[in-house]
Design a protein around this motif. Sequence first.
Motif, PDB file in Angstrom:
ATOM      1  N   ILE A  72       0.814  -1.212   0.000  1.00  0.00           N
ATOM      2  CA  ILE A  72       0.000   0.000   0.000  1.00  0.00           C
ATOM      3  C   ILE A  72       0.851   1.267   0.000  1.00  0.00           C
ATOM      4  O   ILE A  72       0.336   2.370  -0.193  1.00  0.00           O
ATOM      5  CB  ILE A  72      -0.961  -0.010   1.204  1.00  0.00           C
ATOM      6  CG1 ILE A  72      -2.201   0.861   0.917  1.00  0.00           C
ATOM      7  CG2 ILE A  72      -0.253   0.422   2.486  1.00  0.00           C
ATOM      8  CD1 ILE A  72      -3.336   0.639   1.888  1.00  0.00           C
ATOM      9  N   LEU A  73       2.170   1.131   0.201  1.00  0.00           N
ATOM     10  CA  LEU A  73       3.052   2.294   0.170  1.00  0.00           C
ATOM     11  C   LEU A  73       3.234   2.839  -1.237  1.00  0.00           C
ATOM     12  O   LEU A  73       3.610   3.991  -1.417  1.00  0.00           O
ATOM     13  CB  LEU A  73       4.422   1.944   0.770  1.00  0.00           C
ATOM     14  CG  LEU A  73       4.443   1.652   2.266  1.00  0.00           C
ATOM     15  CD1 LEU A  73       5.844   1.250   2.708  1.00  0.00           C
ATOM     16  CD2 LEU A  73       3.960   2.857   3.064  1.00  0.00           C
ATOM     17  N   HIS A  74       2.980   2.020  -2.255  1.00  0.00           N
ATOM     18  CA  HIS A  74       3.090   2.497  -3.631  1.00  0.00           C
ATOM     19  C   HIS A  74       1.954   3.482  -3.916  1.00  0.00           C
ATOM     20  O   HIS A  74       0.780   3.186  -3.666  1.00  0.00           O
ATOM     21  CB  HIS A  74       3.007   1.339  -4.623  1.00  0.00           C
ATOM     22  CG  HIS A  74       4.272   0.543  -4.728  1.00  0.00           C
ATOM     23  ND1 HIS A  74       5.430   1.045  -5.267  1.00  0.00           N
ATOM     24  CD2 HIS A  74       4.559  -0.733  -4.349  1.00  0.00           C
ATOM     25  CE1 HIS A  74       6.373   0.124  -5.231  1.00  0.00           C
ATOM     26  NE2 HIS A  74       5.867  -0.961  -4.672  1.00  0.00           N
ATOM     27  N   ILE A  75       2.299   4.643  -4.444  1.00  0.00           N
ATOM     28  CA  ILE A  75       1.287   5.649  -4.782  1.00  0.00           C
ATOM     29  C   ILE A  75       0.297   5.081  -5.790  1.00  0.00           C
ATOM     30  O   ILE A  75      -0.901   5.353  -5.733  1.00  0.00           O
ATOM     31  CB  ILE A  75       1.975   6.922  -5.323  1.00  0.00           C
ATOM     32  CG1 ILE A  75       2.772   7.593  -4.195  1.00  0.00           C
ATOM     33  CG2 ILE A  75       0.948   7.897  -5.907  1.00  0.00           C
ATOM     34  CD1 ILE A  75       3.664   8.714  -4.641  1.00  0.00           C
ATOM     35  N   PHE A  76       0.793   4.272  -6.711  1.00  0.00           N
ATOM     36  CA  PHE A  76      -0.077   3.625  -7.691  1.00  0.00           C
ATOM     37  C   PHE A  76      -1.182   2.841  -6.987  1.00  0.00           C
ATOM     38  O   PHE A  76      -2.350   2.899  -7.382  1.00  0.00           O
ATOM     39  CB  PHE A  76       0.750   2.697  -8.590  1.00  0.00           C
ATOM     40  CG  PHE A  76      -0.068   1.813  -9.484  1.00  0.00           C
ATOM     41  CD1 PHE A  76      -0.658   2.317 -10.634  1.00  0.00           C
ATOM     42  CD2 PHE A  76      -0.246   0.465  -9.178  1.00  0.00           C
ATOM     43  CE1 PHE A  76      -1.417   1.500 -11.464  1.00  0.00           C
ATOM     44  CE2 PHE A  76      -0.990  -0.357 -10.002  1.00  0.00           C
ATOM     45  CZ  PHE A  76      -1.580   0.160 -11.147  1.00  0.00           C
ATOM     46  N   GLY A 274      11.654   9.130 -13.790  1.00  0.00           N
ATOM     47  CA  GLY A 274      10.923   8.204 -12.936  1.00  0.00           C
ATOM     48  C   GLY A 274       9.756   7.537 -13.647  1.00  0.00           C
ATOM     49  O   GLY A 274       9.086   8.162 -14.472  1.00  0.00           O
ATOM     50  N   ILE A 275       9.541   6.256 -13.324  1.00  0.00           N
ATOM     51  CA  ILE A 275       8.330   5.574 -13.776  1.00  0.00           C
ATOM     52  C   ILE A 275       7.312   5.718 -12.648  1.00  0.00           C
ATOM     53  O   ILE A 275       7.586   5.329 -11.513  1.00  0.00           O
ATOM     54  CB  ILE A 275       8.581   4.079 -14.060  1.00  0.00           C
ATOM     55  CG1 ILE A 275       9.788   3.906 -14.993  1.00  0.00           C
ATOM     56  CG2 ILE A 275       7.336   3.437 -14.654  1.00  0.00           C
ATOM     57  CD1 ILE A 275       9.627   4.487 -16.375  1.00  0.00           C
ATOM     58  N   ASP A 276       6.165   6.275 -12.957  1.00  0.00           N
ATOM     59  CA  ASP A 276       5.093   6.686 -12.032  1.00  0.00           C
ATOM     60  C   ASP A 276       5.199   8.202 -11.854  1.00  0.00           C
ATOM     61  O   ASP A 276       6.230   8.711 -11.414  1.00  0.00           O
ATOM     62  CB  ASP A 276       5.148   6.024 -10.647  1.00  0.00           C
ATOM     63  CG  ASP A 276       4.796   4.542 -10.695  1.00  0.00           C
ATOM     64  OD1 ASP A 276       4.065   4.134 -11.618  1.00  0.00           O
ATOM     65  OD2 ASP A 276       5.249   3.802  -9.809  1.00  0.00           O
TER      66      ASP A 276
END
Length: 336
Positions: A72-76, A274-276
């Motif tokens: 859940i730490l991924h902004i995506f 960056g990717i994202d």
Amino acid sequence: MKRVTMADVAERAGVSKSTVSQYLNQRYEYMGEETKKKIAEVIDATGYQANTLARSLKQKRTFTIGVIVANILHIFSTQVIRAIEDVCHQQDISVIVCNADDDPKKEEKYITMLRAKQVDGLIVFPTGENKTLYDQMVQERYPLVFVDRLVEGLSVDTFLLDNKAALRLAVDYLVEKQHRYIAIITTSLIRHVTPRVERISGYRIALEQHDLPIHEEYIQGVNVEDISIALAHLLALTPRPTAIIAGNDLTLMEILKSIKRDKKHIPNDFALLGIDDVAYAPLFEPPLTTIAQPAFQIGEAAARCLLEKINSESMNDRRQPGIHRFQPKLVVRASC
């Protein structure tokens, strides 16, 4: 005080119980505006609350879905969850969110728990290591959708970015900016997580298409806590990379921490892409060039697919599951 019943609402509104039931279930096809208004006013005045347990028993549904994210730490992940919740809110569906921390045992625990709660379906960012459990759900024809990650050998609707296209965009742009020594850092490749593996593959393919050599030392897949070490290793190489691609948002954050700590200057010391497309990308100095993935579109599509499966009266109504890829977008700023 006596609990207000559906019969009480029907009597005060001057309609039948079935009409009130249709109103509560948002079946308005044959209901006039005046009738809807009267029922709404009575519900508001009496504070009537529908008996969700009775509704669930009658319709054999809990009107709840589960979402299990890998990290859940991924902004995506948070953006996808928000999109799923938006779609479900419109349909009066509740959402239970669980974070597996990329741990197959936690994922298994949450799948078991959510199914024990009889959620109507699951959206999972799979760790990939509970294939027997996934396959069991497929065999049971349980409503299941995957996001961001593929599991080979399973016929499950999966929604994710075209990761190879994302890296092709990144490498094409860096080459256009006259970079020939391009490195990539991403989080650990040990578990063969789909986005990470596909992005490394896309990076290799894009370099080959530009007739650029592939330096294996330029490819770093490490744990988050080792990203600063990987960056230092890259910057000590000869020839030294002039551009570095951050494979995901967590990698980008760690690289930016190292840049600040070591007083590096972007893009003078090295270009960074960056990717994202993280929210702080335009706020960093210099603003960060990124590859954006349509997280909200992916979340919406996954949620609508799951609800379609849940609402299908029979398996004959369901289409064949497939892999649904979404296109990336280059967002040019000043870090390259």
